[in-house]
Scaffold this active site. Sequence first.
Site, PDB file in Angstrom:
ATOM      1  N   ASP A   1       3.495  -4.053   8.049  1.00 11.17           N
ATOM      2  CA  ASP A   1       2.258  -3.303   7.866  1.00 11.17           C
ATOM      3  C   ASP A   1       1.111  -4.291   8.101  1.00 11.17           C
ATOM      4  OD1 ASP A   1      -0.068  -2.226   6.879  1.00 11.17           O
ATOM      5  OD2 ASP A   1       0.785  -1.493   5.000  1.00 11.17           O
TER       6      ASP A   1
ATOM      7  N   LYS B   1     -10.328  -0.629  10.581  1.00 10.26           N
ATOM      8  CA  LYS B   1     -10.500  -1.822   9.749  1.00 10.26           C
ATOM      9  C   LYS B   1     -10.835  -3.048  10.592  1.00 10.26           C
ATOM     10  CE  LYS B   1      -7.111  -0.194   6.321  1.00 10.26           C
ATOM     11  NZ  LYS B   1      -7.931   0.231   5.179  1.00 10.26           N
TER      12      LYS B   1
ATOM     13  N   GLN C   1      -4.181  -4.821   7.073  1.00 11.85           N
ATOM     14  CA  GLN C   1      -5.178  -5.828   6.663  1.00 11.85           C
ATOM     15  C   GLN C   1      -5.038  -7.113   7.458  1.00 11.85           C
ATOM     16  OE1 GLN C   1      -7.626  -5.087   4.716  1.00 11.85           O
ATOM     17  NE2 GLN C   1      -6.857  -3.195   3.819  1.00 11.85           N
TER      18      GLN C   1
ATOM     19  N   HIS D   1       0.878  -1.182   0.000  1.00 10.52           N
ATOM     20  CA  HIS D   1       0.000   0.000   0.000  1.00 10.52           C
ATOM     21  C   HIS D   1       0.912   1.228   0.000  1.00 10.52           C
ATOM     22  CE1 HIS D   1      -2.672   3.023   1.819  1.00 10.52           C
ATOM     23  NE2 HIS D   1      -3.687   2.247   1.496  1.00 10.52           N
TER      24      HIS D   1
ATOM     25  N   CYS E   1      -4.679   2.504  -3.690  1.00 12.61           N
ATOM     26  CA  CYS E   1      -3.445   3.061  -3.111  1.00 12.61           C
ATOM     27  C   CYS E   1      -2.283   2.090  -3.285  1.00 12.61           C
ATOM     28  CB  CYS E   1      -3.621   3.406  -1.632  1.00 12.61           C
ATOM     29  SG  CYS E   1      -4.893   4.611  -1.336  1.00 12.61           S
TER      30      CYS E   1
END
Length: 413
Positions: free
Chosen positions: A196, A222, A199, A121, A362
């Site tokens: 990261d 999220k 998700q 991302h 993104c």
Amino acid sequence: MLSKNILSDFPALSRTIKGNRIVYLDSAASTLKPKPVIDKLSKFYLENYANVHRAVHTLASESTQMLEFSRKNFANFLNSSEHEIIFTSGTTMSINLIVESLVRSKMLNENDIVLTTLVEHHANFVPWVRLSKLHGFRVEFVEPSLRFGTLAIDDFLKKDINPKVVAITGHSNVTGQLIDIEKIRNIFPNSILIVDGAQLIPHQRIDVKSLDIDFLCFSVHKMLGPSGIGVLYGKSQYLETLEPFLYGGEMIDKVSVEDVTFNVLPYKFEAGTPNIGGIVGANYALEYLNNIGYDEVKKHILDLTKYAIEKFRNIENVEVYGPLDESHCGILSFNINGIHPHDVAHLLDEKFGVAIRSGHHCAQPLMNVLKSQSRLSQFPNSTCRASFYIYNTYEDINILIEGIKRIKEWFDV
Ligand SMILES: Cc1ncc(COP(=O)(O)O)c(C=O)c1O
């Protein structure tokens, strides 16, 4: 399917728009919020809210306790210590904080190498690329060489470099690929490993100690909680020595015209009044997910993904990106030959009540890779993306598939 019936916790799902029940398949962008979480947050704002860590009055101490309780629960969740949990505004802020602090602390210098990938991302891409230009470190990229944007662990092994930093997503927001962090760590035992988890964390519990992760970033919006709040886990050995990213109130110890000394962890990295409601609400969201059980959450999402992939297999002229095995979780990107993703998304919403995302997500470097790997000649640098969460059902996927079939008929493809 989940053993608990939770659908009534999400009133938006019983709304109809233009005669169709809403089918919300855009959770990778942001999840819906459960009523119990909102009710508790509302009670907090109405009855307990005050500024934290400052005053000695009752409301201030209640508010402070609830904020610190949230930190404790996130520390338990990740198997870390409380002082290693820093609240930020989200994943983007967390990654920018790390990069900037590494540079300011001279831990990332000219000639150092940062290894990342082309599936990131922009939040885990732009800061590295941009700050490498300003500060002279070098960025190397692993390209996805497997099926439609899928990363191969072998391609990390082939990299004959000794990166100071490895910065990688744990779960692609485009292809839905889960990345094997343990293997990445084993390949680069001495690098600073930054994950990261934007998700990843909504679907899966991560033990930062056993995986030996140095920094982990994620966003609460999220995972059923409020927006504008995120968690940055950092190993204390790094946090102790890193220069803070933001200066101001709360993060200081002694201040004079000559110099400034910093507060203890984690406050050294939490300048200014925090997002108090966001942090308290984050804990309510975590408790909600913990009550369901993280194993159940992941199984539910994997079951839905498997079901959707099987359904997509039988539709001609539709390309599904990412891996088609058990490493594909929760996010399904696709294109229909000859139809722009924005048109598909618009028609799904308008005619079938199905909310998906379309665009480059993104992740423009990955879009370029997909374009070169795609069999669809008109592939337009973007995809349709359906993403699933705990409130989705097989029926939701059937409605999506039916919608796609009808759109194909209308466009005659
Ligand atoms: C993999 C990944 N990383 C980072 C981000 C950025 O998260 P935020 O916008 O909450 O900072 C996202 C959001 O979509 C994402 O999917």
